[in-house]
Design a protein around this motif. Structure first.
Motif, PDB file in Angstrom:
ATOM      1  N   LEU A  50       0.828  -1.209   0.000  1.00 12.44           N
ATOM      2  CA  LEU A  50       0.000   0.000   0.000  1.00 12.44           C
ATOM      3  C   LEU A  50       0.865   1.264   0.000  1.00 12.44           C
ATOM      4  O   LEU A  50       0.577   2.222  -0.709  1.00 12.44           O
ATOM      5  CB  LEU A  50      -0.930  -0.015   1.215  1.00 12.44           C
ATOM      6  N   TYR A  51       1.957   1.224   0.763  1.00 11.31           N
ATOM      7  CA  TYR A  51       2.813   2.404   0.877  1.00 11.31           C
ATOM      8  C   TYR A  51       3.768   2.591  -0.300  1.00 11.31           C
ATOM      9  O   TYR A  51       4.587   3.492  -0.300  1.00 11.31           O
ATOM     10  CB  TYR A  51       3.573   2.413   2.208  1.00 11.31           C
ATOM     11  N   LYS A  52       3.676   1.752  -1.316  1.00 11.00           N
ATOM     12  CA  LYS A  52       4.421   2.049  -2.547  1.00 11.00           C
ATOM     13  C   LYS A  52       3.470   2.543  -3.633  1.00 11.00           C
ATOM     14  O   LYS A  52       3.876   2.822  -4.740  1.00 11.00           O
ATOM     15  CB  LYS A  52       5.254   0.860  -3.015  1.00 11.00           C
ATOM     16  N   SER A  53       2.206   2.665  -3.294  1.00 16.50           N
ATOM     17  CA  SER A  53       1.204   3.179  -4.225  1.00 16.50           C
ATOM     18  C   SER A  53       0.933   4.652  -3.906  1.00 16.50           C
ATOM     19  O   SER A  53       1.526   5.220  -2.998  1.00 16.50           O
ATOM     20  CB  SER A  53      -0.090   2.366  -4.104  1.00 16.50           C
ATOM     21  N   ASP A  54      -0.005   5.224  -4.635  1.00 19.59           N
ATOM     22  CA  ASP A  54      -0.362   6.624  -4.373  1.00 19.59           C
ATOM     23  C   ASP A  54      -1.475   6.754  -3.332  1.00 19.59           C
ATOM     24  O   ASP A  54      -1.903   7.861  -3.026  1.00 19.59           O
ATOM     25  CB  ASP A  54      -0.758   7.331  -5.669  1.00 19.59           C
ATOM     26  N   GLU A  55      -1.921   5.642  -2.773  1.00 17.14           N
ATOM     27  CA  GLU A  55      -3.031   5.694  -1.819  1.00 17.14           C
ATOM     28  C   GLU A  55      -2.655   6.295  -0.472  1.00 17.14           C
ATOM     29  O   GLU A  55      -3.520   6.812   0.231  1.00 17.14           O
ATOM     30  CB  GLU A  55      -3.617   4.293  -1.616  1.00 17.14           C
ATOM     31  N   LEU A  87      10.878   3.987  -3.071  1.00 15.67           N
ATOM     32  CA  LEU A  87      10.797   5.421  -3.363  1.00 15.67           C
ATOM     33  C   LEU A  87      10.489   5.701  -4.825  1.00 15.67           C
ATOM     34  O   LEU A  87       9.657   6.551  -5.137  1.00 15.67           O
ATOM     35  CB  LEU A  87      12.082   6.135  -2.933  1.00 15.67           C
ATOM     36  N   ASP A  88      11.137   5.005  -5.730  1.00 21.20           N
ATOM     37  CA  ASP A  88      10.834   5.191  -7.160  1.00 21.20           C
ATOM     38  C   ASP A  88       9.367   4.913  -7.444  1.00 21.20           C
ATOM     39  O   ASP A  88       8.722   5.657  -8.192  1.00 21.20           O
ATOM     40  CB  ASP A  88      11.707   4.280  -8.029  1.00 21.20           C
ATOM     41  N   CYS A  89       8.837   3.837  -6.879  1.00 21.45           N
ATOM     42  CA  CYS A  89       7.416   3.491  -7.074  1.00 21.45           C
ATOM     43  C   CYS A  89       6.506   4.586  -6.539  1.00 21.45           C
ATOM     44  O   CYS A  89       5.505   4.924  -7.169  1.00 21.45           O
ATOM     45  CB  CYS A  89       7.074   2.171  -6.386  1.00 21.45           C
ATOM     46  N   VAL A  90       6.852   5.115  -5.380  1.00 21.34           N
ATOM     47  CA  VAL A  90       6.041   6.184  -4.774  1.00 21.34           C
ATOM     48  C   VAL A  90       6.031   7.401  -5.695  1.00 21.34           C
ATOM     49  O   VAL A  90       4.967   7.972  -5.971  1.00 21.34           O
ATOM     50  CB  VAL A  90       6.572   6.566  -3.370  1.00 21.34           C
ATOM     51  N   LEU A  91       7.195   7.789  -6.179  1.00 28.82           N
ATOM     52  CA  LEU A  91       7.271   8.960  -7.057  1.00 28.82           C
ATOM     53  C   LEU A  91       6.541   8.712  -8.381  1.00 28.82           C
ATOM     54  O   LEU A  91       5.827   9.591  -8.870  1.00 28.82           O
ATOM     55  CB  LEU A  91       8.731   9.331  -7.308  1.00 28.82           C
ATOM     56  N   LYS A  92       6.704   7.526  -8.949  1.00 28.54           N
ATOM     57  CA  LYS A  92       6.012   7.197 -10.203  1.00 28.54           C
ATOM     58  C   LYS A  92       4.500   7.178 -10.007  1.00 28.54           C
ATOM     59  O   LYS A  92       3.756   7.739 -10.816  1.00 28.54           O
ATOM     60  CB  LYS A  92       6.468   5.840 -10.732  1.00 28.54           C
TER      61      LYS A  92
END
Length: 129
Positions: A50-55, A87-92
């Protein structure tokens, strides 16, 4: 966890997912709610993903516009963060990755702020070192 396994466990042989799993387990340990290891594993896996998504992240109003304007002015932008490989996933997932020329997550580069090493890596990315 940070004392025994700094930088999300990178230097002590833990994956970041194992680090977060242990943190979740310790959070519920000695608590009033009794959960099985299967339940704790499920919770930690769900939170990790969940914390690597935009949610779970919010881009502040005006932030993307600011980044766009800075990029149009050809200002070099980078991220130096004490964070794990997500971090890359979060930014993307938040539509921000394309604004940055480099992203240095402490877990990935094996150096956390305030270590000089992570800042030297940023200077290398800029061709300044």
């Amino acid at each position: 966890m940070n004392l025994n396994h700094p930088n999300y466990g990178k230097n002590t042989g833990l994956s970041s997912k194992e680090w977060w799993k242990e943190l979740v387990r310790k959070t519920f340990f000695n608590g009033t709610i009794e959960l099985s290891s299967v339940q704790l594993d499920s919770i930690s896996s769900h939170l990790y993903d969940l914390y690597k998504s935009d949610e779970c992240w919010k881009v502040e109003s005006g932030a993307e516009n600011l980044l766009k304007n800075l990029k149009e002015k050809q200002i070099i932008l980078g991220v130096i963060s004490n964070f794990d490989e997500r971090l890359d996933c979060v930014l993307k997932s938040n539509g921000l990755k394309s604004y940055f020329d480099f992203v240095l997550a402490s877990y990935v580069v094996q150096a956390a702020k305030p270590s000089k090493k992570i800042f030297d890596l940023a200077l290398c990315k800029l061709g300044k070192l």
